[in-house]
Design a protein around this motif. Structure first.
Motif, PDB file in Angstrom:
ATOM      1  N   GLU A 230       0.836  -1.203   0.000  1.00 23.36           N
ATOM      2  CA  GLU A 230       0.000   0.000   0.000  1.00 23.36           C
ATOM      3  C   GLU A 230       0.875   1.258   0.000  1.00 23.36           C
ATOM      4  OE1 GLU A 230      -3.490   1.123   0.496  1.00 23.36           O
ATOM      5  OE2 GLU A 230      -3.666  -0.683  -0.727  1.00 23.36           O
ATOM      6  N   PRO A 231       0.537   2.247  -0.822  1.00 22.81           N
ATOM      7  CA  PRO A 231       1.285   3.514  -0.769  1.00 22.81           C
ATOM      8  C   PRO A 231       1.177   4.151   0.609  1.00 22.81           C
ATOM      9  CG  PRO A 231      -0.162   3.412  -2.703  1.00 22.81           C
ATOM     10  CD  PRO A 231      -0.542   2.271  -1.823  1.00 22.81           C
ATOM     11  N   ILE A 232       2.229   4.845   1.024  1.00 22.22           N
ATOM     12  CA  ILE A 232       2.192   5.519   2.330  1.00 22.22           C
ATOM     13  C   ILE A 232       1.403   6.821   2.248  1.00 22.22           C
ATOM     14  CG2 ILE A 232       4.358   6.827   2.016  1.00 22.22           C
ATOM     15  CD1 ILE A 232       4.968   6.178   4.972  1.00 22.22           C
ATOM     16  N   LEU A 233       1.391   7.447   1.055  1.00 26.53           N
ATOM     17  CA  LEU A 233       0.674   8.708   0.845  1.00 26.53           C
ATOM     18  C   LEU A 233      -0.228   8.579  -0.375  1.00 26.53           C
ATOM     19  CD1 LEU A 233       0.376  11.788   1.601  1.00 26.53           C
ATOM     20  CD2 LEU A 233       2.181  12.216  -0.086  1.00 26.53           C
TER      21      LEU A 233
ATOM     22  N   ASP B 299       5.009   5.817  -2.498  1.00 28.04           N
ATOM     23  CA  ASP B 299       5.307   4.597  -1.748  1.00 28.04           C
ATOM     24  C   ASP B 299       6.264   4.876  -0.605  1.00 28.04           C
ATOM     25  OD1 ASP B 299       3.704   3.015  -3.364  1.00 28.04           O
ATOM     26  OD2 ASP B 299       5.348   2.517  -4.744  1.00 28.04           O
ATOM     27  N   GLU B 300       6.247   4.013   0.389  1.00 33.55           N
ATOM     28  CA  GLU B 300       7.188   4.133   1.496  1.00 33.55           C
ATOM     29  C   GLU B 300       8.619   4.057   0.974  1.00 33.55           C
ATOM     30  OE1 GLU B 300       8.149   2.128   5.870  1.00 33.55           O
ATOM     31  OE2 GLU B 300       6.588   1.282   4.584  1.00 33.55           O
ATOM     32  N   GLY B 301       9.472   4.974   1.428  1.00 33.53           N
ATOM     33  CA  GLY B 301      10.869   4.973   1.012  1.00 33.53           C
ATOM     34  C   GLY B 301      11.137   5.696  -0.292  1.00 33.53           C
ATOM     35  N   GLU B 302      10.119   6.294  -0.904  1.00 32.71           N
ATOM     36  CA  GLU B 302      10.323   7.067  -2.135  1.00 32.71           C
ATOM     37  C   GLU B 302      10.884   8.450  -1.819  1.00 32.71           C
ATOM     38  OE1 GLU B 302       8.217   6.972  -6.151  1.00 32.71           O
ATOM     39  OE2 GLU B 302       6.569   6.780  -4.722  1.00 32.71           O
ATOM     40  N   PHE B 303      11.597   9.011  -2.785  1.00 31.71           N
ATOM     41  CA  PHE B 303      12.082  10.391  -2.724  1.00 31.71           C
ATOM     42  C   PHE B 303      11.512  11.088  -3.953  1.00 31.71           C
ATOM     43  CE2 PHE B 303      16.240  13.140  -2.549  1.00 31.71           C
ATOM     44  CZ  PHE B 303      15.466  14.272  -2.401  1.00 31.71           C
TER      45      PHE B 303
ATOM     46  N   ALA C 237     -11.559  20.471  -1.775  1.00 23.03           N
ATOM     47  CA  ALA C 237     -12.234  19.212  -2.111  1.00 23.03           C
ATOM     48  C   ALA C 237     -11.183  18.116  -2.238  1.00 23.03           C
ATOM     49  CB  ALA C 237     -13.018  19.356  -3.414  1.00 23.03           C
ATOM     50  N   GLY C 238     -11.628  16.854  -2.106  1.00 18.95           N
ATOM     51  CA  GLY C 238     -10.719  15.723  -2.218  1.00 18.95           C
ATOM     52  C   GLY C 238     -10.188  15.288  -0.862  1.00 18.95           C
ATOM     53  N   ASN C 239      -9.297  14.290  -0.886  1.00 20.24           N
ATOM     54  CA  ASN C 239      -8.768  13.708   0.343  1.00 20.24           C
ATOM     55  C   ASN C 239      -7.278  13.438   0.247  1.00 20.24           C
ATOM     56  OD1 ASN C 239     -11.739  12.518  -0.066  1.00 20.24           O
ATOM     57  ND2 ASN C 239     -11.367  12.776   2.134  1.00 20.24           N
ATOM     58  N   ILE C 240      -6.607  13.532   1.387  1.00 17.23           N
ATOM     59  CA  ILE C 240      -5.191  13.202   1.513  1.00 17.23           C
ATOM     60  C   ILE C 240      -5.063  12.161   2.618  1.00 17.23           C
ATOM     61  CG2 ILE C 240      -2.891  14.062   2.090  1.00 17.23           C
ATOM     62  CD1 ILE C 240      -3.863  16.836   1.093  1.00 17.23           C
ATOM     63  N   TYR C 241      -4.488  11.019   2.280  1.00 21.46           N
ATOM     64  CA  TYR C 241      -4.306   9.945   3.263  1.00 21.46           C
ATOM     65  C   TYR C 241      -2.811   9.703   3.487  1.00 21.46           C
ATOM     66  CZ  TYR C 241      -9.195   8.841   2.163  1.00 21.46           C
ATOM     67  OH  TYR C 241     -10.555   8.906   1.967  1.00 21.46           O
ATOM     68  N   LEU C 242      -2.389   9.722   4.735  1.00 12.69           N
ATOM     69  CA  LEU C 242      -1.039   9.313   5.095  1.00 12.69           C
ATOM     70  C   LEU C 242      -1.171   8.066   5.947  1.00 12.69           C
ATOM     71  CD1 LEU C 242       1.994   9.838   5.020  1.00 12.69           C
ATOM     72  CD2 LEU C 242       1.762  11.195   7.098  1.00 12.69           C
TER      73      LEU C 242
ATOM     74  N   ALA D 256      19.706   5.000   3.044  1.00  5.02           N
ATOM     75  CA  ALA D 256      20.142   4.200   4.185  1.00  5.02           C
ATOM     76  C   ALA D 256      19.062   4.003   5.235  1.00  5.02           C
ATOM     77  CB  ALA D 256      21.373   4.839   4.827  1.00  5.02           C
ATOM     78  N   LEU D 257      18.194   5.005   5.420  1.00  2.00           N
ATOM     79  CA  LEU D 257      17.183   4.939   6.473  1.00  2.00           C
ATOM     80  C   LEU D 257      15.771   4.724   5.934  1.00  2.00           C
ATOM     81  CD1 LEU D 257      18.445   7.870   8.748  1.00  2.00           C
ATOM     82  CD2 LEU D 257      19.097   5.450   8.807  1.00  2.00           C
ATOM     83  N   ASN D 258      15.657   4.618   4.599  1.00  6.75           N
ATOM     84  CA  ASN D 258      14.361   4.399   3.956  1.00  6.75           C
ATOM     85  C   ASN D 258      13.352   5.505   4.289  1.00  6.75           C
ATOM     86  OD1 ASN D 258      12.941   2.692   2.130  1.00  6.75           O
ATOM     87  ND2 ASN D 258      11.664   1.952   3.818  1.00  6.75           N
ATOM     88  N   ALA D 259      13.868   6.733   4.478  1.00  2.19           N
ATOM     89  CA  ALA D 259      12.983   7.869   4.761  1.00  2.19           C
ATOM     90  C   ALA D 259      12.179   8.218   3.516  1.00  2.19           C
ATOM     91  CB  ALA D 259      13.813   9.077   5.200  1.00  2.19           C
ATOM     92  N   THR D 260      10.890   8.483   3.703  1.00  2.65           N
ATOM     93  CA  THR D 260      10.018   8.923   2.604  1.00  2.65           C
ATOM     94  C   THR D 260      10.060  10.441   2.549  1.00  2.65           C
ATOM     95  OG1 THR D 260       8.579   7.032   3.062  1.00  2.65           O
ATOM     96  CG2 THR D 260       7.710   8.754   1.617  1.00  2.65           C
TER      97      THR D 260
END
Length: 255
Positions: free
Chosen positions: A2-5, A32-36, A62-67, A193-197
């Protein structure tokens, strides 16, 4: 996975009925998680408004944002404050460091707000300072630091809580070329290295070339996207320049 955002059909209007401006026009995408991911566009294209909506600084019309599993657009009050504190990290163009606090204290503040024990704070601050190469300025105040050092302290503050998403608004905008390159290499390290998104708004093609994917915004709409894949950074930079030209941007701004 599942995408993180997830950004779903968001719109943002400013003004009133007599003078209405549509800053974001039905934008949808996922991260996705870990994307830049970098967001590019000309001045007034809506890229900063998009980042402000994702960061909860502004609200969508309008619309939605999911984290992760949270509908960000539905949060209010204490829930919203807790979400910002626990899930988001911010890197601003003008650093936003507190002048009366040392580098160490600026980084530690985010952990103190979360109620972490002093011994754990010390360990985490020193760890992230080493990751970002700012150990030598931890005891200095912002006025004693270079622009690059201040931005890396600000980046350390953003990442120290290990947030789900790091949002960077023109992080190299106030830096010289050497400091910009050093900061971008550190941000890339956090991603690799840290898989930061990481989601970064920039007008600069060199800065964007460090990302793994670039979204281009034009007149409030998602205009195009390119993915780095196996390209070298130089090859990716050239592709970014091609799209900037297609967008009608000023090449002198992009280089």
């Amino acid at each position: 996975m599942e995408p993180i955002l997830r950004i779903k059909n968001i719109e943002k209007y400013y003004g009133n009925k007599s003078c209405l401006t549509k800053a974001i026009d039905d934008i949808s995408f996922t991260v996705d998680e870990g994307e830049f991911v970098a967001i590019m566009g000309a001045s007034g294209s809506g890229k900063t408004t998009l980042l402000n909506c994702i960061s909860t600084i502004d609200k969508v019309t309008a619309g939605n944002i999911y984290l992760e599993d949270t509908d960000v657009t539905a949060l209010k009050g204490k829930e919203l404050n807790k979400f910002r504190r626990d899930k988001l990290g911010f890197i601003f163009q003008d650093f936003n460091l507190l002048d009366t606090l040392s580098g160490y204290e600026n980084i530690a503040l985010a952990l103190s707000i979360k109620g972490m024990k002093a011994s754990d704070i010390d360990e985490k601050v020193k760890e992230v300072a080493e990751e970002l190469g700012v150990t030598e300025v931890l005891n200095k105040f912002p006025y004693q630091m270079s622009g690059g050092q201040k931005q890396r302290i600000a980046s350390a503050r953003a990442i120290v809580t290990r947030p789900s998403l790091i949002l960077a608004d023109e992080p190299t905008g106030a830096l010289d070329s050497k400091s910009s390159k050093l900061l971008l290499e550190r941000i890339l390290f956090l991603n690799d290295a840290l898989n930061a998104t990481i989601m970064m708004v920039t007008h600069d093609s060199f800065t964007a070339s460090y990302a793994k994917r670039v979204l281009f915004i034009k007149d409030g709409k998602l205009f195009h996207e390119i993915i780095r894949g196996d390209d070298s950074r130089k090859q990716f930079f050239d592709k970014i320049i091609d799209v900037v030209t297609l967008l009608g941007g000023d090449i002198s701004d992009a280089l």
